[in-house]
Enzyme design. Structure first.
Site: not given
Length: 177
Positions: A42, A50, A59, A85
């Site tokens: 992760d 974000n 992204d 993620e």
């Protein structure tokens, strides 16, 4: 209307392909008595990336992590996008110690990378990864194997992130680095 083929963001296999490959690897392992390891990874603090820099830069982080994983893993290993993620890694015919070394090399390679938000010039990073690692027990349901890897992942996050935690370390309360 022109139809265009849409490629996945990361270019990695998806969860369905991973589960198929995992079933195959575990069946082969049982036949020959070989080990199989699975890791769940992760990206640490991905929501913060974000929220701070926007989803387009998020992204880019996903693409970077996928690229480093493809580069750092051995030909026999597999990585897939698990969701969001999260990534899943498969290490067929691999002992836990070796899989841990590969995961730690991967974690360190990602932590060395830096991204810059071209729109603002702001540095993003370091990008770090937490990984939980488990070994297949012959005959066990694959969901159980994945749950043990996931439990180790949460232990790695709880121990400070940017680390690899094996199921043995998690059970013993040790902190992997």
């Amino acid at each position: 209307m022109v139809r265009r083929r849409r490629l996945q963001l990361t270019g990695l296999a998806n969860r369905r392909v991973f589960e198929y490959e995992l079933r195959d690897a575990c069946a082969q392992a049982m036949e020959v008595g070989a080990p199989v390891c699975v890791a769940v990874a992760d990206i640490d603090h991905f929501k913060r990336v974000n929220d701070t820099h926007g989803h387009l830069l998020g992204d880019q982080v996903l693409k970077l992590v996928a690229k480093v994983m493809r580069t750092e893993l051995r030909d026999s290993d597999m990585v897939a996008r698990w969701g969001g993620e999260e990534f899943a890694l498969l290490f067929p015919a691999t002992e836990l110690d070796t899989a841990r070394e590969v995961c730690d090399r991967l974690r360190a390679a990602i932590a060395r990378r830096r991204l810059t938000d071209r729109a603002t010039g702001a540095r993003v990073g370091p990008i770090t990864l937490s990984l939980g690692l488990a070994t297949y027990r012959y005959g066990e349901p694959l969901d159980t194997l994945l749950k043990r890897a996931d439990t180790s992942l949460y232990a790695a996050k709880g121990a400070g992130r940017n680390r690899v935690m094996t199921e043995e370390e998690e059970r013993a309360g040790l902190v992997g680095v």
